[in-house]
Design a protein around this motif. Structure first.
Motif, PDB file in Angstrom:
ATOM      1  N   HIS A  43       0.842  -1.196   0.000  1.00 35.66           N
ATOM      2  CA  HIS A  43       0.000   0.000   0.000  1.00 35.66           C
ATOM      3  C   HIS A  43       0.880   1.250   0.000  1.00 35.66           C
ATOM      4  N   GLY A  44       1.989   1.179   0.765  1.00 36.18           N
ATOM      5  CA  GLY A  44       2.931   2.296   0.789  1.00 36.18           C
ATOM      6  C   GLY A  44       3.656   2.489  -0.527  1.00 36.18           C
ATOM      7  N   GLY A  45       3.856   1.398  -1.281  1.00 32.07           N
ATOM      8  CA  GLY A  45       4.444   1.531  -2.609  1.00 32.07           C
ATOM      9  C   GLY A  45       3.506   2.247  -3.554  1.00 32.07           C
ATOM     10  N   TYR A  46       2.207   1.874  -3.481  1.00 37.22           N
ATOM     11  CA  TYR A  46       1.201   2.598  -4.259  1.00 37.22           C
ATOM     12  C   TYR A  46       1.181   4.068  -3.845  1.00 37.22           C
ATOM     13  N   ALA A  47       1.166   4.332  -2.530  1.00 41.04           N
ATOM     14  CA  ALA A  47       1.088   5.710  -2.042  1.00 41.04           C
ATOM     15  C   ALA A  47       2.293   6.528  -2.501  1.00 41.04           C
ATOM     16  N   THR A  48       3.460   5.890  -2.599  1.00 44.33           N
ATOM     17  CA  THR A  48       4.654   6.580  -3.096  1.00 44.33           C
ATOM     18  C   THR A  48       4.453   7.025  -4.543  1.00 44.33           C
ATOM     19  N   MET A  49       3.991   6.106  -5.387  1.00 42.00           N
ATOM     20  CA  MET A  49       3.732   6.457  -6.783  1.00 42.00           C
ATOM     21  C   MET A  49       2.635   7.509  -6.892  1.00 42.00           C
ATOM     22  N   ARG A  50       1.640   7.400  -6.038  1.00 43.30           N
ATOM     23  CA  ARG A  50       0.532   8.367  -6.052  1.00 43.30           C
ATOM     24  C   ARG A  50       1.028   9.767  -5.668  1.00 43.30           C
ATOM     25  N   CYS A  51       1.922   9.847  -4.692  1.00 46.55           N
ATOM     26  CA  CYS A  51       2.467  11.152  -4.299  1.00 46.55           C
ATOM     27  C   CYS A  51       3.179  11.825  -5.471  1.00 46.55           C
ATOM     28  N   SER A  89       9.542   3.015  -4.305  1.00 41.60           N
ATOM     29  CA  SER A  89       8.360   2.179  -4.144  1.00 41.60           C
ATOM     30  C   SER A  89       8.750   0.711  -4.221  1.00 41.60           C
ATOM     31  N   HIS A  90       8.359  -0.063  -3.205  1.00 41.33           N
ATOM     32  CA  HIS A  90       8.583  -1.510  -3.255  1.00 41.33           C
ATOM     33  C   HIS A  90       7.241  -2.234  -3.285  1.00 41.33           C
ATOM     34  N   ALA A  91       7.102  -3.154  -4.229  1.00 43.94           N
ATOM     35  CA  ALA A  91       5.931  -4.039  -4.324  1.00 43.94           C
ATOM     36  C   ALA A  91       4.634  -3.243  -4.337  1.00 43.94           C
ATOM     37  N   GLY A  92       4.621  -2.149  -5.071  1.00 42.37           N
ATOM     38  CA  GLY A  92       3.427  -1.331  -5.155  1.00 42.37           C
ATOM     39  C   GLY A  92       2.585  -1.669  -6.373  1.00 42.37           C
ATOM     40  N   PHE A  93       1.336  -1.236  -6.353  1.00 38.32           N
ATOM     41  CA  PHE A  93       0.440  -1.403  -7.498  1.00 38.32           C
ATOM     42  C   PHE A  93       0.175  -0.030  -8.093  1.00 38.32           C
ATOM     43  N   SER A  94       0.088   0.036  -9.404  1.00 42.46           N
ATOM     44  CA  SER A  94      -0.099   1.315 -10.090  1.00 42.46           C
ATOM     45  C   SER A  94      -1.453   1.440 -10.770  1.00 42.46           C
ATOM     46  N   ARG A  97      -7.664   7.332  -9.562  1.00 44.31           N
ATOM     47  CA  ARG A  97      -6.782   7.215  -8.388  1.00 44.31           C
ATOM     48  C   ARG A  97      -5.548   6.355  -8.687  1.00 44.31           C
ATOM     49  N   SER A  98      -5.413   5.857  -9.905  1.00 42.80           N
ATOM     50  CA  SER A  98      -4.304   4.966 -10.260  1.00 42.80           C
ATOM     51  C   SER A  98      -3.121   5.766 -10.805  1.00 42.80           C
ATOM     52  N   HIS A 135      10.700  -4.846  -6.901  1.00 43.71           N
ATOM     53  CA  HIS A 135       9.581  -5.791  -6.827  1.00 43.71           C
ATOM     54  C   HIS A 135      10.102  -7.224  -6.941  1.00 43.71           C
ATOM     55  N   GLY A 136       9.497  -8.137  -6.202  1.00 47.02           N
ATOM     56  CA  GLY A 136       9.802  -9.556  -6.332  1.00 47.02           C
ATOM     57  C   GLY A 136       9.036 -10.169  -7.486  1.00 47.02           C
ATOM     58  N   THR A 137       9.691 -11.036  -8.241  1.00 51.33           N
ATOM     59  CA  THR A 137       9.049 -11.617  -9.423  1.00 51.33           C
ATOM     60  C   THR A 137       7.975 -12.634  -9.069  1.00 51.33           C
ATOM     61  N   ASN A 138       7.960 -13.126  -7.815  1.00 50.81           N
ATOM     62  CA  ASN A 138       7.001 -14.153  -7.419  1.00 50.81           C
ATOM     63  C   ASN A 138       5.906 -13.604  -6.511  1.00 50.81           C
ATOM     64  N   ASP A 139       5.692 -12.302  -6.555  1.00 50.20           N
ATOM     65  CA  ASP A 139       4.735 -11.654  -5.658  1.00 50.20           C
ATOM     66  C   ASP A 139       3.308 -11.959  -6.118  1.00 50.20           C
ATOM     67  N   SER A 140       2.564 -12.701  -5.288  1.00 47.34           N
ATOM     68  CA  SER A 140       1.168 -13.006  -5.609  1.00 47.34           C
ATOM     69  C   SER A 140       0.204 -12.025  -4.952  1.00 47.34           C
ATOM     70  N   ARG A 141       0.656 -11.360  -3.906  1.00 54.57           N
ATOM     71  CA  ARG A 141      -0.231 -10.405  -3.240  1.00 54.57           C
ATOM     72  C   ARG A 141      -0.366  -9.137  -4.088  1.00 54.57           C
ATOM     73  N   VAL A 142       0.774  -8.596  -4.504  1.00 55.75           N
ATOM     74  CA  VAL A 142       0.782  -7.452  -5.421  1.00 55.75           C
ATOM     75  C   VAL A 142       1.650  -7.857  -6.611  1.00 55.75           C
ATOM     76  N   PRO A 143       1.066  -8.355  -7.678  1.00 58.10           N
ATOM     77  CA  PRO A 143       1.863  -8.850  -8.808  1.00 58.10           C
ATOM     78  C   PRO A 143       2.806  -7.797  -9.360  1.00 58.10           C
ATOM     79  N   ILE A 144       3.937  -8.254  -9.875  1.00 53.98           N
ATOM     80  CA  ILE A 144       5.004  -7.366 -10.326  1.00 53.98           C
ATOM     81  C   ILE A 144       4.571  -6.455 -11.469  1.00 53.98           C
ATOM     82  N   GLU A 145       3.500  -6.802 -12.168  1.00 52.15           N
ATOM     83  CA  GLU A 145       3.015  -5.938 -13.256  1.00 52.15           C
ATOM     84  C   GLU A 145       2.678  -4.539 -12.758  1.00 52.15           C
ATOM     85  N   GLY A 146       2.366  -4.416 -11.463  1.00 51.31           N
ATOM     86  CA  GLY A 146       2.109  -3.097 -10.914  1.00 51.31           C
ATOM     87  C   GLY A 146       3.296  -2.169 -11.044  1.00 51.31           C
ATOM     88  N   SER A 147       4.506  -2.730 -10.999  1.00 52.19           N
ATOM     89  CA  SER A 147       5.723  -1.935 -11.171  1.00 52.19           C
ATOM     90  C   SER A 147       6.164  -1.872 -12.631  1.00 52.19           C
TER      91      SER A 147
END
Length: 736
Positions: free
Chosen positions: A588-596, A617-622, A654-655, A671-683
């Motif tokens: 969520h903080g990675g998203y918030a970083t990109m949002r800022c 931003s680490h492991a954020g969604f865009s 908001r994206s 971003h980790g390549t095996n992230d299932s919670r926030v997939p790497i495509e967000g980065s």
């Protein structure tokens, strides 16, 4: 004119990137014996490094810029300082004329002419995941090195963590391991986890005597588990589908026969969720947590009758409450206890299945922290703390009345690991104190504590580099309780040796900040002379249900304005310009970083501007809708952002992905390549979009890693990536 280094018996060793290690046995005009230096291509103005090869040696010659040099003496001293700032530890062997020596990755990073040794931070105390059990007489914990190992120590013996015995051959940096528990019936360890950091979560058993590991279930995800009083059966809640296909199921596994029974499935109006099932003492049923209409703001408790395989709702489904927690211990065969924030703060309740009556045992006005049922002189009591980012209070409560027997303040945040009678093993720490394990002996008159495990003082001296200061700062709106401008809590971490005024920078955590817990990351940044501001924007935990809900359905809205106001406040307080202020966070903080960095200038009718210098931003969604469609926590998205089916326009607005053209400053994405919670495509999508607009962005992928970064080498690379980025940004090497 050129100036050559004079050497004798010189042995060069090349490193990755732009660094070269040079071992000197003799250096004129000073003499050194068996000393290793590293010369880096990235040098201050005035030096143009040239790499040449002479015979079997690699040496660096620096072209003198006469304007920067006054004498041979000062040049050589400068080279020595630069070398020590940029080099790694000694290692490896020379293999011949044309070969390059392989050595371990450097533990050194540099920033603004400073050398920061990561070794004490990443290797000085490489222990985590502490799980002591009185029944086993053991302390289990993880040690991170070339691999991450599970170790054990005798609780009654020497608790020197360096003497732990390895209990399995698994490298735990390659997997998630959650909720380790010891079953005194079969003397084995159990946990829920995956096998490759992909959050396909199942129940696993480990025999600590033989090291044998057995995967006991095969489902997409397990919310929680617990065995019965005799320890021969384990109940678990499986999640079998998601979104429109979401389906939860209570299953019971016989640990003697491995026979599994499917008890009951949930329904759309009441979905099973995260939480630990609690067995009725007579074995007739269990209570589990559930969400009304899969809405995280309407947590409930359901009783399941194992004989009839039916369920009934225990709590009032019309009341707003977050995930309720259910105690393992019952007051009698029909009365269980649970934690709920339905009155605004986390408190303890009891419920009697026979009378269908609920009682509120505590009426705290600060959220409940840790709690444990203990026995004193044959009677049950509740040890409990209330804990906010500001203070921790300890309580001893009578059961079943909830009357307060004792109350005292604690200088640390506490967490109970295990108890035996009136003894407890607890973790203790704060934002100024790293970690310790205490054994507490509780009586009605007081508490006696003995420290069992602590961080060595010599290590504390090396890694305690920041002094936390609690501050409050005003944000944009009015506090309805006071009628005054809303004040938000934050901690400012002040480096003991800050950078010169013209070089000072501040890094602001975008979300999940403001806690009273120790942060190694903050200390590393302070070692580099960097200020860290850790605020609690609206939506943060620790200030009650209403404050935590202020960002519900408003992801990327007013919570982001709170971060902007934090930046404005600290810029003025420390007299540091916006271009030297950055924002960072993960998930969520990675998203918030990109949002800022991509903020459009106004949200919810509230305008705000700040010229951010950089973001990490680490492991954020865009893209919020893409995140919803591909993550394993879609109910979080609907709670925080809204329904993608009916609010797509708002979620797209908001994206950060769709405001990439507005980005200010420089952005680092990891971003980790095996992230299932926030997939790497967000980065990756964000990086691709920013490049189209010629915006300065760097993307670094961590192969095989999930939502977090695990393992010693990965951790070192992560920090080296950060400091390389910060050096380039603040030195002006990265251009728009």
């Amino acid at each position: 004119m050129p100036l050559a280094l004079i050497y004798s018996n010189l042995t060069p060793i090349t490193l990755a990137g732009d660094r070269v290690l040079v071992k000197y046995f003799t250096f004129w005009p000073f003499s050194f014996r068996h000393t290793l230096y590293c010369m880096s291509f990235r040098q201050p103005a005035g030096f143009n490094p040239i790499l040449i090869k002479e015979k079997t040696f690699r040496i660096l010659i620096f072209q003198q810029n006469y304007l920067y040099m006054k004498s041979l003496k000062y040049l050589i001293l400068s080279l020595l300082v630069i070398g020590m700032m940029s080099c790694s530890g000694e290692g490896g062997t020379t293999t011949g004329d044309a070969s390059t020596t392989e050595i371990d990755s450097s533990r050194m990073v540099s920033f603004k002419g400073r050398s920061i040794d990561l070794t004490p931070y990443v290797e000085g105390f490489p222990y985590s995941g502490f799980t002591p059990f009185y029944a086993a007489g053991k302390l289990y914990y993880m040690k991170s090195g070339a691999t991450t190992d599970l170790l054990e120590l005798d609780l009654d013996g020497d608790t020197d963590l360096t003497k732990g015995k390895k209990v399995s051959d698994i490298d735990y940096s390659t997997r998630n391991v959650w909720s380790i528990r010891y079953n005194k019936n079969d003397k084995q360890l159990y946990w829920t986890g995956d096998e490759k950091n992909d959050e396909i979560i199942n129940l696993t058993r480990l025999n600590p005597e033989t090291g044998e590991v057995t995967k006991l279930t095969d489902v997409p995800y397990i919310f929680g588990y617990r065995w019965n009083d005799t320890g021969d059966k384990v109940a678990y809640i499986a999640r079998l589908g998601d979104k429109a296909n979401r389906l939860g199921e209570l299953r019971i596994l016989d640990l003697k026969t491995d026979e599994e029974t499917k008890v009951i499935q949930d329904k759309a109006e009441m979905r099973y969720t995260w939480g630990t099932p609690s067995w009725q003492p007579n074995g007739k049923g269990l209570v589990v947590t559930a969400l009304k209409d899969a809405d995280r703001s309407f947590g409930n408790i359901v009783y399941i009758d194992l004989e009839s395989k039916t369920q009934r709702l225990v709590t009032d489904a019309s009341k707003r409450r977050s995930f309720p927690g259910i105690f393992k211990e019952w007051l009698d065969d029909y009365t269980f206890m649970y934690v709920s924030n339905e009155d605004g703060f986390s408190n303890i309740y009891s419920y009697n299945l026979a009378t269908e009556e609920s009682s509120q045992l505590t009426k705290f006005t600060t959220d409940l922290g840790t709690s444990e049922v203990i026995t004193i002189d044959g009677e049950k009591y509740m040890f409990a703390t209330t804990s906010s980012p500001i203070e921790t209070q300890i309580y001893l409560l009578e059961l079943p009345s909830g009357n307060v027997v004792m109350q005292k303040q604690s200088d640390a945040s506490l967490g109970v690991y295990d108890s035996d009678g009136n003894k407890m093993l607890v973790s203790a720490g704060s934002n100024a104190s790293m970690f310790r394990i205490d054994e507490m002996t509780v009586t009605k008159d007081g508490i006696a504590s003995e420290t069992k495990v602590d961080v060595p003082q010599a290590l504390k001296d090396k890694i305690y580099k920041a002094t936390p200061e609690r501050i409050t700062y005003p944000t944009f709106d009015t506090d309805p309780e006071t009628g005054e401008p809303r004040e938000l809590h934050a901690y400012l971490y002040k480096p003991e040796n800050p950078l010169p005024a013209e070089d000072q920078i501040v890094m602001i955590q975008s979300f999940y900040g403001g806690g009273n817990s120790f942060s190694t990351r903050y200390q590393i940044l302070a070692d580099a002379g960097i200020y860290v501001l850790s605020p609690s924007p609206r939506g943060s935990r620790g200030f009650g249900k209403d404050f935590a809900a202020l960002n519900d359905k408003d992801l990327g809205g007013n919570e982001i304005i709170d971060v902007f106001y934090a930046a404005k406040y600290i810029s003025e307080k420390l007299n540091i310009p916006p271009e030297n202020i950055g924002v960072f966070g993960g998930s969520h903080g990675g998203y918030a970083t990109m949002r800022c960095l991509t903020f459009p200038g106004e949200i919810n009718g509230n305008p705000v501007e700040f010229d951010w210098g950089f973001g990490l931003s680490h492991a954020g969604f865009s893209d919020i809708i893409h995140f919803y469609e591909n993550c394993n926590i879609p109910d979080w998205v609907t709670l925080e952002a809204g329904d993608p089916k009916t609010e797509a326009d708002k979620l797209n607005d908001r994206s950060p992905l769709y405001h990439a053209d507005k980005m200010k400053g420089h952005l680092l994405l990891t971003h980790g390549t095996n992230d299932s919670r926030v997939p790497i495509e967000g980065s990756t999508m964000m990086a691709d979009s920013l490049k189209k607009y010629n915006k300065p962005v760097k993307l670094v992928k961590f192969e095989g890693q999930g939502h977090g970064i695990k393992g010693l080498e990965n951790t070192v690379v992560f920090y080296q990536t950060w400091f390389d980025f910060l050096e380039e940004v603040t030195s002006g090497e990265l251009k728009n």
